[in-house]
Design a protein around this motif. Structure first.
Motif, PDB file in Angstrom:
ATOM      1  N   UNK A  40       0.841  -1.207   0.000  1.00  0.00           N
ATOM      2  CA  UNK A  40       0.000   0.000   0.000  1.00  0.00           C
ATOM      3  C   UNK A  40       0.873   1.253   0.000  1.00  0.00           C
ATOM      4  N   UNK A  41       1.930   1.231   0.787  1.00  0.00           N
ATOM      5  CA  UNK A  41       2.818   2.394   0.842  1.00  0.00           C
ATOM      6  C   UNK A  41       3.501   2.633  -0.498  1.00  0.00           C
ATOM      7  N   UNK A  42       3.990   1.581  -1.145  1.00  0.00           N
ATOM      8  CA  UNK A  42       4.628   1.729  -2.456  1.00  0.00           C
ATOM      9  C   UNK A  42       3.631   2.265  -3.484  1.00  0.00           C
ATOM     10  N   UNK A  43       2.399   1.730  -3.483  1.00  0.00           N
ATOM     11  CA  UNK A  43       1.385   2.207  -4.421  1.00  0.00           C
ATOM     12  C   UNK A  43       1.056   3.677  -4.172  1.00  0.00           C
ATOM     13  N   UNK A  44       0.966   4.071  -2.898  1.00  0.00           N
ATOM     14  CA  UNK A  44       0.673   5.473  -2.577  1.00  0.00           C
ATOM     15  C   UNK A  44       1.792   6.389  -3.068  1.00  0.00           C
ATOM     16  N   UNK A  45       3.029   5.993  -2.880  1.00  0.00           N
ATOM     17  CA  UNK A  45       4.157   6.804  -3.321  1.00  0.00           C
ATOM     18  C   UNK A  45       4.162   6.947  -4.849  1.00  0.00           C
ATOM     19  N   UNK A  46       3.834   5.871  -5.547  1.00  0.00           N
ATOM     20  CA  UNK A  46       3.801   5.943  -7.010  1.00  0.00           C
ATOM     21  C   UNK A  46       2.715   6.904  -7.476  1.00  0.00           C
ATOM     22  N   UNK A  47       1.516   6.778  -6.890  1.00  0.00           N
ATOM     23  CA  UNK A  47       0.408   7.657  -7.287  1.00  0.00           C
ATOM     24  C   UNK A  47       0.721   9.108  -6.960  1.00  0.00           C
ATOM     25  N   UNK A  48       1.269   9.354  -5.792  1.00  0.00           N
ATOM     26  CA  UNK A  48       1.605  10.726  -5.411  1.00  0.00           C
ATOM     27  C   UNK A  48       2.670  11.321  -6.322  1.00  0.00           C
ATOM     28  N   UNK A  49       3.651  10.507  -6.685  1.00  0.00           N
ATOM     29  CA  UNK A  49       4.710  10.983  -7.573  1.00  0.00           C
ATOM     30  C   UNK A  49       4.155  11.297  -8.960  1.00  0.00           C
ATOM     31  N   UNK A  50       3.265  10.445  -9.453  1.00  0.00           N
ATOM     32  CA  UNK A  50       2.663  10.683 -10.766  1.00  0.00           C
ATOM     33  C   UNK A  50       1.822  11.949 -10.752  1.00  0.00           C
TER      34      UNK A  50
END
Length: 400
Positions: A40-50
């Motif tokens: 979940x943390x990795x997915x959140x970081x990817x979405x936030x970065x995008x």
């Protein structure tokens, strides 16, 4: 928990598992929860970065761009298309072009692959060596090399339209192959119905003949009846309801041809390259499948007075299909994915016109790549489902 070096490996593993909580204990649950939290943390970081990158570049996310005007032409379209159409229309054009070249290449590659495999197993020395040379030459060269060879060295070296090579009413030149175009007539519907009925009846007759052969040992000659059904019924409908279509013959006017239909050289080069390249792998798959069947099957069939071709068609190949189908399905999947190399010669497939031109114009990278990924995934799943269904039917017909 007390662990001594003298404990056997299995006893040590069992004690360690019990100490961590086992499969359903708190230790295992904690590890799974920790792993899920990390995902979940990795997915959140990817979405936030995008999202941050999109805001920095002032790019609006969403699929609303599909309703915008494309503004560019496509060299080949199976459906009506102009530059004033939307990006949704561009997507459909590229998708149909990808399906067209994939289906044609799969059919041609399958035929060539089976023929080359049987050639390699032929007792004729020359045929076997020629088939082996084909496999070793074609499959050891990159697909991109085959594509550029057929497009640049063969098709682009053809004469100009005014010096076209005439082929039975068609004309071959460096702009493609110009062929007569069929124009529908009122008798087309009756012709198509007669053709479908004839093909269905021919398949039913063939199934009945095979069943009669395997259950009662009686062989009947079916090809005259098949020809009568497939050719005779459509011909009869033509005599009764008129011609199904008329041919519009291409005519040279100025520096190009008017009328007829043009097959662009990019389609020809891509189809030939994909077909010949994939066929070299299919040939080895089929040869391995045939060799997996015990040679006693061939000897038993020939001892019954059957010809070599009949033994292969009726006895050996059906048994070998169980071995052939899984790797053959993989090659079919590769055809659709390898068609993306069309961008090297400008063939307007889905990857070229949608993931290429459309992406460069709109900048909607995430949406376009997601759509493209979904389409190729869907094509692969459909192909796998069809082959799995065929394998299931084959398994039922052959038995355990």
């Amino acid at each position: 928990m007390t662990i001594t070096p003298r404990q056997p490996p299995l006893q040590f593993a069992f004690r360690l598992k019990r100490a961590l909580g086992g499969r359903g204990g708190w230790g295992g649950f904690a590890l799974q929860l920790l792993f899920a939290a990390a995902l979940v943390w990795v997915a959140y970081e990817i979405v936030a970065n995008v999202r941050a990158n999109l805001e920095t570049q002032r790019i609006t996310s969403g699929f609303g761009f599909l309703r915008n005007t494309a503004g560019f032409d496509v060299s080949q379209s199976l459906i009506p298309y102009t530059g004033s159409d939307t990006y949704t229309r561009v997507f459909l054009v590229g998708l149909l072009n990808t399906i067209l070249v994939s289906v044609i290449s799969i059919l041609i590659a399958t035929v060539i692959g089976f023929m080359v495999a049987l050639g390699r197993l032929s007792p004729n020395w020359l045929v076997s060596r020629v088939a082996g040379g084909y496999v070793e030459l074609i499959r050891n060269l990159p697909l991109l090399f085959h594509l550029l060879f057929w497009y640049l060295a063969v098709l682009q070296a053809l004469p100009a339209p005014r010096q076209s090579i005439a082929l039975f009413g068609s004309y071959l030149n460096n702009r493609g192959l110009v062929i007569p175009r069929p124009i529908p007539e009122p008798g087309l519907l009756a012709f198509m119905v007669a053709l479908v009925v004839g093909i269905a009846a021919a398949l039913g007759l063939r199934h009945y003949a095979r069943r009669l052969l395997f259950e009662k040992g009686r062989a009947i000659l079916v090809w005259p009846y098949v020809l009568a059904l497939v050719i005779g019924l459509p011909l009869l409908s033509t005599l009764m309801f008129g011609a199904p279509f008329v041919l519009e013959v291409p005519v040279l006017k100025g520096f190009n041809f008017a009328g007829g239909s043009r097959v662009i050289p990019e389609l020809v080069a891509l189809t030939v390259a994909l077909s010949t390249y994939t066929a070299s792998y299919i040939a080895e798959i089929v040869r391995a499948g045939i060799l997996s069947v015990h040679k006693g099957q061939m000897e038993a069939g020939m001892s019954l007075g059957l010809y070599r071709g009949s033994v292969l068609r009726l006895i050996v190949v059906p048994q070998a299909m169980r071995v052939i189908l899984p790797p053959l399905t993989n090659q079919y999947l590769n055809v659709a994915k390898n068609s993306t190399l069309a961008v090297a010669i400008g063939y307007p497939d889905l990857f070229s016109v949608f993931a290429g031109t459309t992406l460069s114009q709109t900048g909607q990278a995430i949406e376009i790549l997601a759509i493209t990924m979904g389409v190729y995934l869907m094509l692969s799943l459909i192909t796998s489902a069809i082959m799995s269904f065929y394998g299931w039917r084959l398994g039922r017909s052959l038995g355990p």
